[in-house]
Design an enzyme around this catalytic site. Sequence first.
Site, PDB file in Angstrom:
ATOM      1  N   ARG A  27       0.828  -1.041  -0.061  1.00 28.16           N
ATOM      2  CA  ARG A  27       0.110  -0.141  -0.184  1.00 28.16           C
ATOM      3  C   ARG A  27       1.059   1.457  -0.127  1.00 28.16           C
ATOM      4  O   ARG A  27       1.992   1.144   0.147  1.00 28.16           O
ATOM      5  CB  ARG A  27      -0.896   0.093   1.440  1.00 28.16           C
ATOM      6  N   SER A  29       0.611   3.851   1.854  1.00 31.14           N
ATOM      7  CA  SER A  29       0.749   4.898   3.226  1.00 31.14           C
ATOM      8  C   SER A  29       2.034   4.672   3.490  1.00 31.14           C
ATOM      9  O   SER A  29       2.859   3.963   3.267  1.00 31.14           O
ATOM     10  CB  SER A  29      -0.135   4.371   4.422  1.00 31.14           C
ATOM     11  N   LYS A  99      -2.770  -8.167  11.005  1.00 32.77           N
ATOM     12  CA  LYS A  99      -4.243  -8.044  11.521  1.00 32.77           C
ATOM     13  C   LYS A  99      -5.255  -7.438  10.560  1.00 32.77           C
ATOM     14  O   LYS A  99      -6.311  -7.398  10.895  1.00 32.77           O
ATOM     15  CB  LYS A  99      -4.287  -7.052  12.770  1.00 32.77           C
ATOM     16  N   ASP A 100      -4.549  -6.966   9.374  1.00 29.67           N
ATOM     17  CA  ASP A 100      -5.398  -6.608   8.216  1.00 29.67           C
ATOM     18  C   ASP A 100      -5.819  -7.755   7.243  1.00 29.67           C
ATOM     19  O   ASP A 100      -6.830  -7.322   6.452  1.00 29.67           O
ATOM     20  CB  ASP A 100      -4.881  -5.478   7.477  1.00 29.67           C
ATOM     21  N   SER A 148     -11.724   1.957  16.399  1.00 32.16           N
ATOM     22  CA  SER A 148     -11.772   0.453  16.747  1.00 32.16           C
ATOM     23  C   SER A 148     -12.700   0.046  17.728  1.00 32.16           C
ATOM     24  O   SER A 148     -12.806   0.567  18.812  1.00 32.16           O
ATOM     25  CB  SER A 148     -10.232  -0.150  17.281  1.00 32.16           C
ATOM     26  N   ARG A 150     -13.073  -2.800  19.179  1.00 37.90           N
ATOM     27  CA  ARG A 150     -12.360  -3.479  20.065  1.00 37.90           C
ATOM     28  C   ARG A 150     -11.795  -2.554  21.334  1.00 37.90           C
ATOM     29  O   ARG A 150     -12.017  -2.718  22.491  1.00 37.90           O
ATOM     30  CB  ARG A 150     -11.056  -4.404  19.408  1.00 37.90           C
ATOM     31  N   ARG A 151     -11.178  -1.512  20.891  1.00 37.05           N
ATOM     32  CA  ARG A 151     -10.624  -0.516  21.872  1.00 37.05           C
ATOM     33  C   ARG A 151     -11.552   0.084  22.574  1.00 37.05           C
ATOM     34  O   ARG A 151     -11.618   0.204  23.730  1.00 37.05           O
ATOM     35  CB  ARG A 151      -9.500   0.413  21.040  1.00 37.05           C
ATOM     36  N   ARG A 168     -10.624   8.741  11.965  1.00 39.65           N
ATOM     37  CA  ARG A 168     -10.023   8.007  10.576  1.00 39.65           C
ATOM     38  C   ARG A 168      -8.790   8.547  10.118  1.00 39.65           C
ATOM     39  O   ARG A 168      -8.443   9.707  10.637  1.00 39.65           O
ATOM     40  CB  ARG A 168     -11.226   7.615   9.912  1.00 39.65           C
ATOM     41  N   GLY A 169      -8.227   8.120   9.323  1.00 41.12           N
ATOM     42  CA  GLY A 169      -7.209   8.618   8.582  1.00 41.12           C
ATOM     43  C   GLY A 169      -6.001   7.571   8.910  1.00 41.12           C
ATOM     44  O   GLY A 169      -5.827   7.063   9.908  1.00 41.12           O
ATOM     45  N   ASN A 170      -4.788   7.885   7.973  1.00 41.69           N
ATOM     46  CA  ASN A 170      -3.701   7.046   8.252  1.00 41.69           C
ATOM     47  C   ASN A 170      -2.957   7.919   9.564  1.00 41.69           C
ATOM     48  O   ASN A 170      -3.522   8.774  10.115  1.00 41.69           O
ATOM     49  CB  ASN A 170      -2.456   7.189   7.028  1.00 41.69           C
ATOM     50  N   THR A 173      -2.187  11.610   9.529  1.00 38.21           N
ATOM     51  CA  THR A 173      -3.209  12.593   9.658  1.00 38.21           C
ATOM     52  C   THR A 173      -3.917  12.547  11.158  1.00 38.21           C
ATOM     53  O   THR A 173      -4.368  13.273  11.871  1.00 38.21           O
ATOM     54  CB  THR A 173      -4.464  11.946   8.925  1.00 38.21           C
ATOM     55  N   ARG A 174      -3.965  11.340  11.661  1.00 36.47           N
ATOM     56  CA  ARG A 174      -4.599  11.349  13.126  1.00 36.47           C
ATOM     57  C   ARG A 174      -3.647  11.846  14.122  1.00 36.47           C
ATOM     58  O   ARG A 174      -4.339  12.693  15.058  1.00 36.47           O
ATOM     59  CB  ARG A 174      -4.580   9.615  13.936  1.00 36.47           C
ATOM     60  N   CYS A 262     -13.321  -7.212  11.635  1.00 36.01           N
ATOM     61  CA  CYS A 262     -13.028  -5.745  11.849  1.00 36.01           C
ATOM     62  C   CYS A 262     -14.284  -5.066  12.661  1.00 36.01           C
ATOM     63  O   CYS A 262     -14.324  -4.143  13.107  1.00 36.01           O
ATOM     64  CB  CYS A 262     -12.625  -5.140  10.687  1.00 36.01           C
TER      65      CYS A 262
HETATM   66  C1  DPM Z   1      -7.520  -3.427  12.162  1.00 32.06           C
HETATM   67  C2  DPM Z   1      -8.191  -2.532  13.000  1.00 32.06           C
HETATM   68  C3  DPM Z   1      -7.312  -1.315  12.979  1.00 32.06           C
HETATM   69  C4  DPM Z   1      -6.555  -1.686  11.670  1.00 32.06           C
HETATM   70  C5  DPM Z   1      -9.219  -2.736  14.195  1.00 32.06           C
HETATM   71  C6  DPM Z   1      -8.512  -2.928  15.393  1.00 32.06           C
HETATM   72  C7  DPM Z   1      -7.440  -0.133  13.768  1.00 32.06           C
HETATM   73  C8  DPM Z   1      -8.472   0.713  13.201  1.00 32.06           C
HETATM   74  C9  DPM Z   1      -8.504   2.058  13.879  1.00 32.06           C
HETATM   75  C10 DPM Z   1      -8.313  -4.604  11.871  1.00 32.06           C
HETATM   76  N1  DPM Z   1      -6.886  -2.968  11.372  1.00 32.06           N
HETATM   77  O1  DPM Z   1      -7.239  -3.010  16.056  1.00 32.06           O
HETATM   78  O2  DPM Z   1      -9.523  -3.263  16.552  1.00 32.06           O
HETATM   79  O3  DPM Z   1      -7.866   2.353  14.899  1.00 32.06           O
HETATM   80  O4  DPM Z   1      -9.342   2.809  13.401  1.00 32.06           O
HETATM   81  C11 DPM Z   1      -3.947  -0.887  11.566  1.00 32.06           C
HETATM   82  C12 DPM Z   1      -2.955  -0.608  12.049  1.00 32.06           C
HETATM   83  C13 DPM Z   1      -1.936  -1.424  12.014  1.00 32.06           C
HETATM   84  C14 DPM Z   1      -2.309  -2.359  11.191  1.00 32.06           C
HETATM   85  C15 DPM Z   1      -2.900   0.841  12.906  1.00 32.06           C
HETATM   86  C16 DPM Z   1      -3.480   0.599  14.416  1.00 32.06           C
HETATM   87  C17 DPM Z   1      -0.344  -1.127  12.400  1.00 32.06           C
HETATM   88  C18 DPM Z   1      -0.128  -2.077  13.620  1.00 32.06           C
HETATM   89  C19 DPM Z   1       0.250  -3.669  13.197  1.00 32.06           C
HETATM   90  C20 DPM Z   1      -5.526  -0.566  11.335  1.00 32.06           C
HETATM   91  N2  DPM Z   1      -3.589  -2.097  10.921  1.00 32.06           N
HETATM   92  O5  DPM Z   1      -3.966  -0.282  14.930  1.00 32.06           O
HETATM   93  O6  DPM Z   1      -3.114   1.619  15.198  1.00 32.06           O
HETATM   94  O7  DPM Z   1       0.982  -3.840  12.248  1.00 32.06           O
HETATM   95  O8  DPM Z   1      -0.648  -4.577  13.750  1.00 32.06           O
END
Ligand code: DPM
Length: 361
Positions: A27, A29, A99-100, A148, A150-151, A168-170, A173-174, A262
């Site tokens: 990607r 980003s 995790k994606d 998230s 979950r969080r 949202r955003g990368n 941006t956040r 997700c």
């Molecule tokens: C997934 C979630 C998020 C990402 C959901 C979760 C966070 C979404 C958000 C499945 N993918 O964690 O409950 O905060 O809006 C993502 C990040 C990373 C991989 C960024 C992050 C980096 C860390 C890694 C987005 N995907 O979670 O802060 O490599 O595990």
Amino acid sequence: MASLQSLQQPCKEENGLKKQTIRVGTRKSQLARIQTDSVVQMLQERHPHLCFEIVAMSTTGDKILDTALSKIGEKSLFTKELELALERNEVDLVVHSLKDLPTSLPAGFTIGAVCKRENPCDAVVFHPKHTGKTLRSLPDKSVVGTSSLRRAAQLKRKFPQLQFRDIRGNLNTRLKKLEEKEDFSAIVLAAAGLRRMGWDGRIGQILSPADCLYAVGQGALAVEVRAKDQAVLEMVSVLHDEETVLRCIAERAFMKRLEGGCSVPVAVSTLLKDLQLYLTGAVYSLDGSESLRETMQASMSFPNENEDGPDDDIQHVGITAKTIPHPAQVAAERLGVELAELLLSQGAKQILSVARQMNDA
Ligand code: DPM
């Protein structure tokens, strides 16, 4: 870490022979580029005779920036375009955050390597005016940014005095939204992503699993390949980290059996110690008021460990790892399934389907 520039230089010929080129999809980003760079660097060290070329692409997840991930409703948000390129032979491997990657990959693809995991925990970055605080010491009604589910579910439960709002955003941006405005007092992100971006210094608090269980696969990088491409599968398999693979197989099996994704609050933590694999898994209602959480363990010690596993390309929750003892992979997968079934027997299905409905509404 080698810069993208140096990796992108045209490959020199060796003894008059042109080096074989491996094309690596990523990607666009900054985080994705950094992650891909680090994987390519590890591959280049192990395979000096190969030449790696990086191809950057945008995905749906990168284009839709105004909607919470959990609301877009597409399972392979960050992966679809990259898989198309793999399928068309435009690239030979793709680097993702594990995790994606959905727990069931589309037919024809597999995860050929899971690299050693970074810290899988979540981390809190505070607005400059709250430097030195923790979530507990923030003023009541402070707004914390996370999209998230979950969080949010876990932290709402633990810190009912705080408010939680989508952001949202990368990563760039956040952090900008946090620092340049007054909307958020803090944001919650994966520690691993912040570290890879070189922003450890902005981490104000690491949330231990006791505060917030992490996402399935969080902190681990995965290499996705064409399932039938034996040469590439073998080439990338040198990156497999046994402990990470076994932990992530258990986590992904747990998620898969729960039919999570997700769009539902499912969380885990794992530990491999003295040949025992421990898996804690939990599901939450969106507001955190309901939750189910259990821990189970399984032995990862097997006689005849050095015996070859089955010859077929057996995948465990999408991961092909011929270099890792097969009985351990089977036991890790079973652990995840059994923990999920324990939670299902306690009513996890009901909690998750209500969460799904409420999130869709
Ligand atoms: C997934 C979630 C998020 C990402 C959901 C979760 C966070 C979404 C958000 C499945 N993918 O964690 O409950 O905060 O809006 C993502 C990040 C990373 C991989 C960024 C992050 C980096 C860390 C890694 C987005 N995907 O979670 O802060 O490599 O595990």
